[in-house]
Design a protein around this motif. Structure first.
Motif, mmCIF file in Angstrom:
data_model
loop_
_atom_site.group_PDB
_atom_site.id
_atom_site.type_symbol
_atom_site.label_atom_id
_atom_site.label_comp_id
_atom_site.label_asym_id
_atom_site.label_seq_id
_atom_site.Cartn_x
_atom_site.Cartn_y
_atom_site.Cartn_z
ATOM 1 N N THR A 1 0.951 8.479 1.863
ATOM 2 C CA THR A 1 0.462 8.933 0.653
ATOM 3 C C THR A 1 -0.403 7.686 0.146
ATOM 4 O O THR A 1 -1.320 7.771 -0.461
ATOM 5 N N GLN A 2 0.289 6.453 0.135
ATOM 6 C CA GLN A 2 -0.273 5.363 -0.562
ATOM 7 C C GLN A 2 -1.682 4.964 0.483
ATOM 8 O O GLN A 2 -2.546 4.441 -0.405
ATOM 9 N N GLU A 3 -1.648 5.159 1.452
ATOM 10 C CA GLU A 3 -2.664 4.629 2.271
ATOM 11 C C GLU A 3 -3.875 5.814 1.766
ATOM 12 O O GLU A 3 -5.108 5.486 1.751
ATOM 13 N N LYS A 4 -3.590 7.122 1.740
ATOM 14 C CA LYS A 4 -4.572 7.938 1.380
ATOM 15 C C LYS A 4 -5.293 7.596 -0.041
ATOM 16 O O LYS A 4 -6.468 7.694 -0.471
ATOM 17 N N ARG A 5 -4.355 7.153 -1.111
ATOM 18 C CA ARG A 5 -4.762 6.823 -2.226
ATOM 19 C C ARG A 5 -5.906 5.654 -2.261
ATOM 20 O O ARG A 5 -6.760 5.714 -2.838
ATOM 21 N N THR A 6 -5.234 4.592 -1.517
ATOM 22 C CA THR A 6 -6.077 3.650 -1.333
ATOM 23 C C THR A 6 -7.118 3.832 -0.645
ATOM 24 O O THR A 6 -8.549 3.214 -1.107
ATOM 25 N N ARG A 7 -7.408 4.776 0.226
ATOM 26 C CA ARG A 7 -8.720 5.160 0.979
ATOM 27 C C ARG A 7 -9.601 5.908 -0.105
ATOM 28 O O ARG A 7 -10.971 5.615 -0.273
ATOM 29 N N ALA A 8 -8.778 6.583 -0.715
ATOM 30 C CA ALA A 8 -9.546 7.434 -1.927
ATOM 31 C C ALA A 8 -10.439 6.597 -2.873
ATOM 32 O O ALA A 8 -11.522 6.717 -3.533
ATOM 33 N N TRP A 9 -9.495 5.448 -3.358
ATOM 34 C CA TRP A 9 -10.015 4.648 -4.286
ATOM 35 C C TRP A 9 -11.102 3.800 -3.700
ATOM 36 O O TRP A 9 -12.116 3.628 -4.426
ATOM 37 N N ALA A 10 -11.157 3.384 -2.350
ATOM 38 C CA ALA A 10 -12.196 2.764 -1.993
ATOM 39 C C ALA A 10 -13.545 3.623 -1.934
ATOM 40 O O ALA A 10 -14.653 3.221 -1.900
ATOM 41 N N GLU A 11 -13.081 4.956 -1.388
ATOM 42 C CA GLU A 11 -14.502 5.777 -1.474
ATOM 43 C C GLU A 11 -14.828 5.931 -2.796
ATOM 44 O O GLU A 11 -16.184 6.268 -2.897
ATOM 45 N N LEU A 12 -14.087 6.111 -3.851
ATOM 46 C CA LEU A 12 -14.657 6.350 -5.197
ATOM 47 C C LEU A 12 -15.562 5.290 -5.711
ATOM 48 O O LEU A 12 -16.651 5.232 -6.179
ATOM 49 N N LEU A 13 -15.045 4.130 -5.342
ATOM 50 C CA LEU A 13 -15.913 2.868 -5.760
ATOM 51 C C LEU A 13 -17.235 2.874 -4.845
ATOM 52 O O LEU A 13 -18.103 2.700 -5.384
ATOM 53 N N SER A 14 -17.201 2.913 -3.727
ATOM 54 C CA SER A 14 -18.478 2.742 -2.985
ATOM 55 C C SER A 14 -19.226 3.915 -3.392
ATOM 56 O O SER A 14 -20.550 3.803 -3.371
ATOM 57 N N GLY A 15 -18.867 5.268 -3.682
ATOM 58 C CA GLY A 15 -19.700 6.193 -4.159
ATOM 59 C C GLY A 15 -20.249 6.075 -5.586
ATOM 60 O O GLY A 15 -21.368 6.254 -5.842
ATOM 61 N N LEU A 16 -19.503 5.427 -6.501
ATOM 62 C CA LEU A 16 -19.933 4.999 -7.761
ATOM 63 C C LEU A 16 -21.188 4.033 -7.622
ATOM 64 O O LEU A 16 -22.092 4.190 -8.138
ATOM 65 N N GLU A 17 -20.866 2.985 -6.603
ATOM 66 C CA GLU A 17 -21.863 2.212 -6.487
ATOM 67 C C GLU A 17 -23.225 2.704 -5.812
ATOM 68 O O GLU A 17 -24.399 2.244 -6.265
ATOM 69 N N ARG A 18 -22.919 3.790 -4.804
ATOM 70 C CA ARG A 18 -24.094 4.282 -4.317
ATOM 71 C C ARG A 18 -24.902 5.165 -5.324
ATOM 72 O O ARG A 18 -26.042 4.975 -5.349
ATOM 73 N N ARG A 19 -24.201 5.937 -5.920
ATOM 74 C CA ARG A 19 -24.772 6.862 -7.119
ATOM 75 C C ARG A 19 -25.712 6.105 -8.241
ATOM 76 O O ARG A 19 -26.555 6.449 -8.901
ATOM 77 N N ALA A 20 -25.034 4.789 -8.646
ATOM 78 C CA ALA A 20 -25.436 4.110 -9.566
ATOM 79 C C ALA A 20 -26.726 3.048 -9.148
ATOM 80 O O ALA A 20 -27.169 2.622 -9.880
ATOM 81 N N GLY A 21 -26.945 2.924 -7.696
ATOM 82 C CA GLY A 21 -27.970 2.459 -7.187
ATOM 83 C C GLY A 21 -27.361 0.668 -7.361
ATOM 84 O O GLY A 21 -28.593 -0.106 -7.723
ATOM 85 N N PHE A 22 -26.393 0.628 -7.135
ATOM 86 C CA PHE A 22 -25.847 -1.104 -7.365
ATOM 87 C C PHE A 22 -26.407 -1.823 -6.221
ATOM 88 O O PHE A 22 -26.221 -1.282 -5.179
#
Length: 344
Positions: free
Chosen positions: A281-302
């Protein structure tokens, strides 16, 4: 313009722009104490109220000792008036535009990010299937099913058992070293390691101060001979720090020191299912957090301009300047997932 008029104007703007939503970095926030309709008011003020239902809930959330303070009408009135005074001060702060104060904005940003992280990393409950748990158990099985193991350090002198002269010479050299080892404090593993580094002739372990790491008796037999395994087994009863005598094998002579012991382990899947489910469960949360951050950076054109960044000079001798405002918030990169866990 009154507060209620401003609030109505903001609400109308929100309705007009509801299809697009606020611009990035902007938000419409309803700061009213009771923004939803319903309930029986016990106290009211312009466009807001405290309800009997809320008050009952708040009191029931208190410990019995704290509820003792609010038994009379006057005590309850004091509590309600305190709630109202706080909300009126919020309105006053808004009327003065303090929501745009840098300190308020920095605190709000931190609170928003902290709440998002809690939702993403603590409260989220990603499903973990039985198949995922079983596969994880198989990948990590050596952590749960293993034979008894010992950790040894050794001082080794090469002397093939067929060469009597070399065996005698090695013994003559090793026995004084054994006397030195026995004179050391029993658990001064570093001191024994220095002896091994200075005198041992085993090329794999001499650079490691004679450390053999953890090995089962079977592996010890395979790597160093049954005599070493038998001597190691005899040391277990005395505990870490125990020394062997001179142990003769086909390849040479050893002096062994026990530095650790692990009992055999045989945990079945059901014994560790709950633990593994939590870890997955914790690994999935951590993976989801990493995916959220990378997705936010990508959508914002960072992006980062390395050339410009490299020209930013860090002057170690410059005096410390007074703060120009609240320190900016920052988030470290996501923690890497353990390689052994793999993708469930």
């Amino acid at each position: 313009m009154s507060f209620s008029s401003r609030f109505l104007a903001l609400a109308l703007l929100a309705l007009v722009g509801c299809e697009r939503g606020p611009a990035p970095g902007h938000a419409l926030v309803d700061f009213r104490h009771a923004p939803q309709p319903g309930g029986t008011p016990v106290a009211t003020w312009k466009d807001d109220r405290v309800t009997a239902e809320e008050l009952t809930r708040r009191l029931e959330e208190m410990s019995p000792a704290l509820r003792e303070r609010y038994q009379t009408l006057e005590q309850k009135r004091e509590y309600v008036e305190g709630l109202a005074r706080f909300e009126l001060l919020v309105r006053e702060a808004l009327s003065r535009g303090l929501q745009n104060d840098p300190e308020v904005m920095a605190s709000t940003k931190r609170a928003l990010v902290a709440r998002l992280m809690r939702a993403q990393l603590e409260e989220a409950q990603p499903p973990v299937s039985d198949a995922e748990v079983a596969a994880y158990y198989e990948r990590q099985k050596e952590d749960y099913v293993r034979p008894e193991q010992v950790r040894l350090s050794h001082l080794f002198l090469a002397a093939p058992h067929t060469d009597a002269a070399r065996v005698a010479a090695a013994r003559a050299k090793l026995e004084p070293l054994l006397v030195q080892a026995k004179a050391l404090p029993p658990k001064d593993f570093a001191a024994f390691g220095r002896l091994a580094r200075a005198h041992s002739e085993e090329p794999r372990t001499q650079p490691l101060d004679g450390d053999l790491r953890y090995r089962s008796f079977e592996v010890l037999t395979q790597d160093f001979g049954p005599e070493v395994a038998e001597a190691a087994r005899a040391l277990v009863a005395s505990g870490p720090g125990a020394l062997s005598g001179v142990v003769r094998t086909e390849t040479g002579l050893h002096v062994l020191q026990l530095t650790g012991h692990q009992s055999a382990m045989d945990l079945k899947l059901e014994d560790v299912r709950q633990q593994m489910t939590g870890r997955l469960t914790q690994e999935k949360r951590t993976r989801a957090w990493a995916e959220l951050l990378s997705g936010l950076e990508r959508r914002a054109g960072f992006s980062v301009d390395p050339a410009t960044l490299s020209r930013v000079h860090v002057d170690m001798s410059a005096p410390v300047l007074p703060p120009s405002g609240p320190a900016p918030g920052t988030i470290p990169p996501p923690s890497p997932l353990p390689v052994s866990g793999g993708q469930p």
